[in-house]
Design a protein around this motif. Structure first.
Motif, PDB file in Angstrom:
ATOM      1  N   GLU A 208    -110.343-129.082  63.841  1.00  0.00           N
ATOM      2  CA  GLU A 208    -111.191-129.185  62.651  1.00  0.00           C
ATOM      3  C   GLU A 208    -110.899-128.053  61.670  1.00  0.00           C
ATOM      4  OE1 GLU A 208    -115.416-130.266  63.623  1.00  0.00           O
ATOM      5  OE2 GLU A 208    -114.549-130.558  65.619  1.00  0.00           O
ATOM      6  N   SER A 209    -110.648-126.858  62.201  1.00  0.00           N
ATOM      7  CA  SER A 209    -110.265-125.750  61.332  1.00  0.00           C
ATOM      8  C   SER A 209    -108.947-126.049  60.617  1.00  0.00           C
ATOM      9  CB  SER A 209    -110.141-124.474  62.169  1.00  0.00           C
ATOM     10  OG  SER A 209    -109.602-123.414  61.425  1.00  0.00           O
ATOM     11  N   TRP A 210    -107.972-126.555  61.372  1.00  0.00           N
ATOM     12  CA  TRP A 210    -106.647-126.858  60.831  1.00  0.00           C
ATOM     13  C   TRP A 210    -106.708-127.942  59.758  1.00  0.00           C
ATOM     14  CZ3 TRP A 210    -101.892-125.340  60.135  1.00  0.00           C
ATOM     15  CH2 TRP A 210    -100.849-126.263  59.979  1.00  0.00           C
ATOM     16  N   THR A 211    -107.585-128.935  59.925  1.00  0.00           N
ATOM     17  CA  THR A 211    -107.664-130.066  58.992  1.00  0.00           C
ATOM     18  C   THR A 211    -108.803-129.920  57.990  1.00  0.00           C
ATOM     19  OG1 THR A 211    -109.020-131.311  60.582  1.00  0.00           O
ATOM     20  CG2 THR A 211    -106.639-131.672  60.647  1.00  0.00           C
ATOM     21  N   ALA A 212    -109.467-128.781  57.964  1.00  0.00           N
ATOM     22  CA  ALA A 212    -110.579-128.580  57.032  1.00  0.00           C
ATOM     23  C   ALA A 212    -110.101-128.617  55.583  1.00  0.00           C
ATOM     24  CB  ALA A 212    -111.267-127.245  57.315  1.00  0.00           C
ATOM     25  N   ARG A 213    -111.039-128.821  54.696  1.00  0.00           N
ATOM     26  CA  ARG A 213    -110.731-128.736  53.267  1.00  0.00           C
ATOM     27  C   ARG A 213    -110.126-127.359  52.971  1.00  0.00           C
ATOM     28  NH1 ARG A 213    -113.682-131.144  48.670  1.00  0.00           N
ATOM     29  NH2 ARG A 213    -114.934-132.103  50.312  1.00  0.00           N
ATOM     30  N   PRO A 214    -109.011-127.280  52.264  1.00  0.00           N
ATOM     31  CA  PRO A 214    -108.434-125.969  51.945  1.00  0.00           C
ATOM     32  C   PRO A 214    -109.411-125.135  51.122  1.00  0.00           C
ATOM     33  CG  PRO A 214    -106.888-127.748  51.448  1.00  0.00           C
ATOM     34  CD  PRO A 214    -108.201-128.392  51.736  1.00  0.00           C
ATOM     35  N   TYR A 215    -109.347-123.833  51.289  1.00  0.00           N
ATOM     36  CA  TYR A 215    -110.270-122.975  50.538  1.00  0.00           C
ATOM     37  C   TYR A 215    -110.096-123.160  49.040  1.00  0.00           C
ATOM     38  CZ  TYR A 215    -106.628-119.509  49.338  1.00  0.00           C
ATOM     39  OH  TYR A 215    -105.528-118.870  48.823  1.00  0.00           O
ATOM     40  N   THR A 216    -108.896-123.538  48.603  1.00  0.00           N
ATOM     41  CA  THR A 216    -108.648-123.781  47.180  1.00  0.00           C
ATOM     42  C   THR A 216    -109.251-125.093  46.693  1.00  0.00           C
ATOM     43  OG1 THR A 216    -106.513-124.755  47.792  1.00  0.00           O
ATOM     44  CG2 THR A 216    -106.520-122.432  47.127  1.00  0.00           C
ATOM     45  N   GLY A 282    -114.036-123.043  59.372  1.00  0.00           N
ATOM     46  CA  GLY A 282    -115.118-123.995  59.547  1.00  0.00           C
ATOM     47  C   GLY A 282    -114.710-125.197  60.377  1.00  0.00           C
ATOM     48  N   VAL A 283    -115.692-125.976  60.753  1.00  0.00           N
ATOM     49  CA  VAL A 283    -115.485-127.257  61.436  1.00  0.00           C
ATOM     50  C   VAL A 283    -116.123-128.338  60.577  1.00  0.00           C
ATOM     51  CG1 VAL A 283    -115.297-126.329  63.765  1.00  0.00           C
ATOM     52  CG2 VAL A 283    -117.564-126.818  62.834  1.00  0.00           C
ATOM     53  N   HIS A 284    -115.895-129.596  60.964  1.00  0.00           N
ATOM     54  CA  HIS A 284    -116.422-130.639  60.076  1.00  0.00           C
ATOM     55  C   HIS A 284    -116.946-131.856  60.834  1.00  0.00           C
ATOM     56  CE1 HIS A 284    -112.362-132.572  60.193  1.00  0.00           C
ATOM     57  NE2 HIS A 284    -111.867-131.362  59.942  1.00  0.00           N
ATOM     58  N   ALA A 397    -126.359-136.778  61.742  1.00  0.00           N
ATOM     59  CA  ALA A 397    -125.122-136.162  61.275  1.00  0.00           C
ATOM     60  C   ALA A 397    -125.209-135.797  59.803  1.00  0.00           C
ATOM     61  CB  ALA A 397    -123.942-137.094  61.528  1.00  0.00           C
ATOM     62  N   LEU A 398    -125.873-136.617  59.000  1.00  0.00           N
ATOM     63  CA  LEU A 398    -125.988-136.335  57.574  1.00  0.00           C
ATOM     64  C   LEU A 398    -126.791-135.069  57.294  1.00  0.00           C
ATOM     65  CD1 LEU A 398    -126.497-139.889  56.030  1.00  0.00           C
ATOM     66  CD2 LEU A 398    -124.562-138.343  55.638  1.00  0.00           C
ATOM     67  N   GLN A 399    -127.591-134.645  58.263  1.00  0.00           N
ATOM     68  CA  GLN A 399    -128.337-133.398  58.088  1.00  0.00           C
ATOM     69  C   GLN A 399    -127.445-132.166  58.212  1.00  0.00           C
ATOM     70  OE1 GLN A 399    -132.361-133.101  59.892  1.00  0.00           O
ATOM     71  NE2 GLN A 399    -131.957-135.122  60.717  1.00  0.00           N
ATOM     72  N   GLN A 400    -126.221-132.364  58.703  1.00  0.00           N
ATOM     73  CA  GLN A 400    -125.320-131.224  58.937  1.00  0.00           C
ATOM     74  C   GLN A 400    -124.413-130.999  57.717  1.00  0.00           C
ATOM     75  OE1 GLN A 400    -126.225-129.748  61.672  1.00  0.00           O
ATOM     76  NE2 GLN A 400    -127.510-131.497  62.196  1.00  0.00           N
ATOM     77  N   GLN A 401    -125.031-130.859  56.556  1.00  0.00           N
ATOM     78  CA  GLN A 401    -124.253-130.737  55.329  1.00  0.00           C
ATOM     79  C   GLN A 401    -123.418-129.461  55.300  1.00  0.00           C
ATOM     80  OE1 GLN A 401    -123.726-132.998  52.857  1.00  0.00           O
ATOM     81  NE2 GLN A 401    -124.801-134.387  54.245  1.00  0.00           N
ATOM     82  N   ARG A 402    -123.866-128.399  55.983  1.00  0.00           N
ATOM     83  CA  ARG A 402    -123.071-127.177  56.052  1.00  0.00           C
ATOM     84  C   ARG A 402    -121.711-127.451  56.665  1.00  0.00           C
ATOM     85  NH1 ARG A 402    -122.162-123.624  60.160  1.00  0.00           N
ATOM     86  NH2 ARG A 402    -123.593-124.785  61.496  1.00  0.00           N
ATOM     87  N   LEU A 403    -121.654-128.376  57.637  1.00  0.00           N
ATOM     88  CA  LEU A 403    -120.401-128.719  58.288  1.00  0.00           C
ATOM     89  C   LEU A 403    -119.640-129.777  57.503  1.00  0.00           C
ATOM     90  CD1 LEU A 403    -121.584-128.926  62.019  1.00  0.00           C
ATOM     91  CD2 LEU A 403    -120.893-126.928  60.684  1.00  0.00           C
ATOM     92  N   ALA A 405    -119.561-130.322  54.469  1.00  0.00           N
ATOM     93  CA  ALA A 405    -118.974-129.776  53.247  1.00  0.00           C
ATOM     94  C   ALA A 405    -117.557-129.264  53.477  1.00  0.00           C
ATOM     95  CB  ALA A 405    -119.842-128.646  52.708  1.00  0.00           C
ATOM     96  N   THR A 406    -117.217-128.965  54.742  1.00  0.00           N
ATOM     97  CA  THR A 406    -115.890-128.447  55.061  1.00  0.00           C
ATOM     98  C   THR A 406    -114.895-129.570  55.356  1.00  0.00           C
ATOM     99  OG1 THR A 406    -117.114-126.639  56.106  1.00  0.00           O
ATOM    100  CG2 THR A 406    -114.754-126.632  56.411  1.00  0.00           C
ATOM    101  N   ALA A 407    -115.356-130.799  55.435  1.00  0.00           N
ATOM    102  CA  ALA A 407    -114.454-131.922  55.694  1.00  0.00           C
ATOM    103  C   ALA A 407    -113.466-132.085  54.546  1.00  0.00           C
ATOM    104  CB  ALA A 407    -115.245-133.209  55.884  1.00  0.00           C
ATOM    105  N   PRO A 408    -112.274-132.616  54.818  1.00  0.00           N
ATOM    106  CA  PRO A 408    -111.261-132.732  53.757  1.00  0.00           C
ATOM    107  C   PRO A 408    -111.481-133.911  52.824  1.00  0.00           C
ATOM    108  CG  PRO A 408    -110.380-133.555  55.818  1.00  0.00           C
ATOM    109  CD  PRO A 408    -111.740-132.993  56.136  1.00  0.00           C
ATOM    110  N   LEU A 409    -112.589-134.651  52.997  1.00  0.00           N
ATOM    111  CA  LEU A 409    -112.958-135.725  52.078  1.00  0.00           C
ATOM    112  C   LEU A 409    -114.466-135.729  51.959  1.00  0.00           C
ATOM    113  CD1 LEU A 409    -112.835-139.230  53.823  1.00  0.00           C
ATOM    114  CD2 LEU A 409    -112.966-137.075  55.049  1.00  0.00           C
ATOM    115  N   GLU A 410    -114.978-136.407  50.932  1.00  0.00           N
ATOM    116  CA  GLU A 410    -116.422-136.544  50.770  1.00  0.00           C
ATOM    117  C   GLU A 410    -116.915-137.563  51.793  1.00  0.00           C
ATOM    118  OE1 GLU A 410    -118.294-134.718  48.801  1.00  0.00           O
ATOM    119  OE2 GLU A 410    -116.537-133.652  48.029  1.00  0.00           O
TER     120      GLU A 410
END
Length: 427
Positions: A208-216, A282-284, A397-403, A405-410
């Motif tokens: 999940e860290s490797w595939t997370a949304r890039p910081y950019t 992060g994880v997602h 799962a939808l309550q875990q917006q902190r996580l 948000a790190t996903a590579p897609l919406e």
């Protein structure tokens, strides 16, 4: 404007067989005169917490041992641990000896002994108040006895909020342990089922860290807006890759033969490396899904009892809960960065033994093959969930917006419903 800055932080680390015996020297070096050792009843029976206490006392640090941690902590169990600690009197350091549950309990004790208000004030929004600590916390020294959670490296305390029927967390940079003492010999008594479930947590942390949304890929932040999870970045990427490569050579061996010290050592390193990665990137999706999977199993009439865990009620261990939707989750995220997904599959399956009809199915196929080999359940249905439970799982799962948000897609509710539905039966 896109983000141009990423952050990185980690605890001090002491690794290797025998590292536990130097604990007293290290805690005394923090200036501590009286330390609280937090563990659970199962770990207490192994003798590891008493070894820790003896090392502390030999260095002139008074040690008080509490078996106040509960496997898979709840808001109620954390409050009980905090009250027991308050009754003990003044301490100036907290030493956690155990798995993620003991380390997370120690983080909560450290927070609540030093900061005002109630526990739920600090729990992540929208479940709790999302308040940040206003005062420094007690230093936490983490001594993991399982290879999985990575809690010794992270800023996160995970808990079940019983009334809300959801697993969530408290996250702040002050909760990161100041020192991780990783002694792989402490994991030799870890049952195969615990090794398997906790190992899947390692694997998903790294993936999940490797595939997370890039910081950019995030909007630019001001200094006060920065959070520990900043997205995939070059330093976290390095740790995640190394963790996955270690797992490829050690995971199946460690589950099959608990006395394989080389495999145990590699798993301990992989867990620490993954924590150093995801604790910043992060994880997602799999972790967001895991919270309701673990949190709602008590309420669906399940009689599932995981192998290797001494429990008298239904429970899905955290790493198992994460793993159960991982194949479908990484199928969902594939299009965001196909090369990263394929690279991860190659690291986990370097000989190419696992084949798939489509590139997007390669990583899910590798994960599924591994899960079968190490004895994971065949899907959510095996732990008690069915079609009628999907809406509740999506809601949780939808309550875990902190996580998320790190996903590579919406990630939408429909995405999550598709992931949960595909995860009812993995084979």
């Amino acid at each position: 404007m896109s983000e141009t800055v990423f952050t990185y932080a980690a605890p001090a680390l002491k690794y290797g067989p025998g590292a536990l015996d130097e604990l007293g020297h290290d805690v005394a070096g923090l200036g501590a005169a009286r330390a609280l050792v937090v563990t659970d009843a199962g770990v207490l029976a192994t003798g590891h917490p008493e070894r820790a206490a003896q090392s502390l006392r030999a260095a002139g640090v008074e040690a008080v041992v509490h078996d106040s941690a509960r496997v898979e902590p709840t808001d109620a169990s954390l409050l009980a641990a905090v009250e027991r600690a308050r009754a003990e009197g003044t301490v100036d350091a907290v030493v956690a000896v155990g798995g993620g549950s003991s380390i997370d309990t120690a983080k909560a004790v450290s927070l609540m002994l030093t900061n005002p208000g109630e526990l739920m004030d600090y729990v992540n929004r929208p479940v709790g108040g999302g308040q940040a600590p206003s005062r420094p916390v007690l230093p936490v020294v983490a001594v993991p006895t399982t290879t999985g959670t990575g809690s010794e490296s992270t800023t996160i305390c995970v808990l079940d909020v019983l009334q809300a029927q959801v697993k969530t967390g408290i996250s702040h940079s002050r909760l990161r342990p100041v020192l991780a003492v990783v002694d792989p010999d402490l994991t030799l008594s870890q049952p195969a089922g615990v090794t398997a479930a906790a190992g899947m947590d390692i694997l998903c942390h790294a993936l999940e860290s490797w595939t997370a949304r890039p910081y950019t890929g995030f909007a630019a932040k001001q200094a006060h807006e920065r959070v520990p999870y900043c997205g995939a970045n070059p330093i976290a990427d390095m740790w995640s890759e190394r963790s996955l490569r270690l797992l490829a050579g050690s995971f199946r061996r460690a589950v099959a033969d608990g006395s394989d010290r080389e495999a145990r050592g590699q798993m301990a390193l992989a867990a620490t490396f993954a924590g150093l990665g995801f604790g910043n990137a992060g994880v997602h999706v799999p972790h967001a899904d895991a919270y309701p999977v673990a949190g709602r199993v008590h309420d669906i009439g399940s009689d599932f009892r995981p192998a290797g865990y001494d429990v008298d009620e239904a429970m899905v261990p955290h790493g198992m809960a994460v793993a159960l939707t991982a194949p479908a989750a990484f199928a969902l995220t594939f299009d965001a960065d196909p090369q990263r997904h394929l690279a991860a599959a190659d690291w986990l399956d370097p000989t190419g033994e696992v084949t798939a009809d489509e590139p997007s199915a390669r990583l899910p196929a590798v994960l599924t093959a591994l899960m079968r080999d190490i004895g994971m359940p065949s899907g959510l249905a095996e732990v008690g969930y069915g079609e009628a439970d999907l809406d509740g799982l999506v809601e949780g799962a939808l309550q875990q917006q902190r996580l998320l948000a790190t996903a590579p897609l919406e990630v939408t509710g429909e995405h999550l419903r598709g992931v949960f539905a595909a995860s009812l039966h993995l084979w």
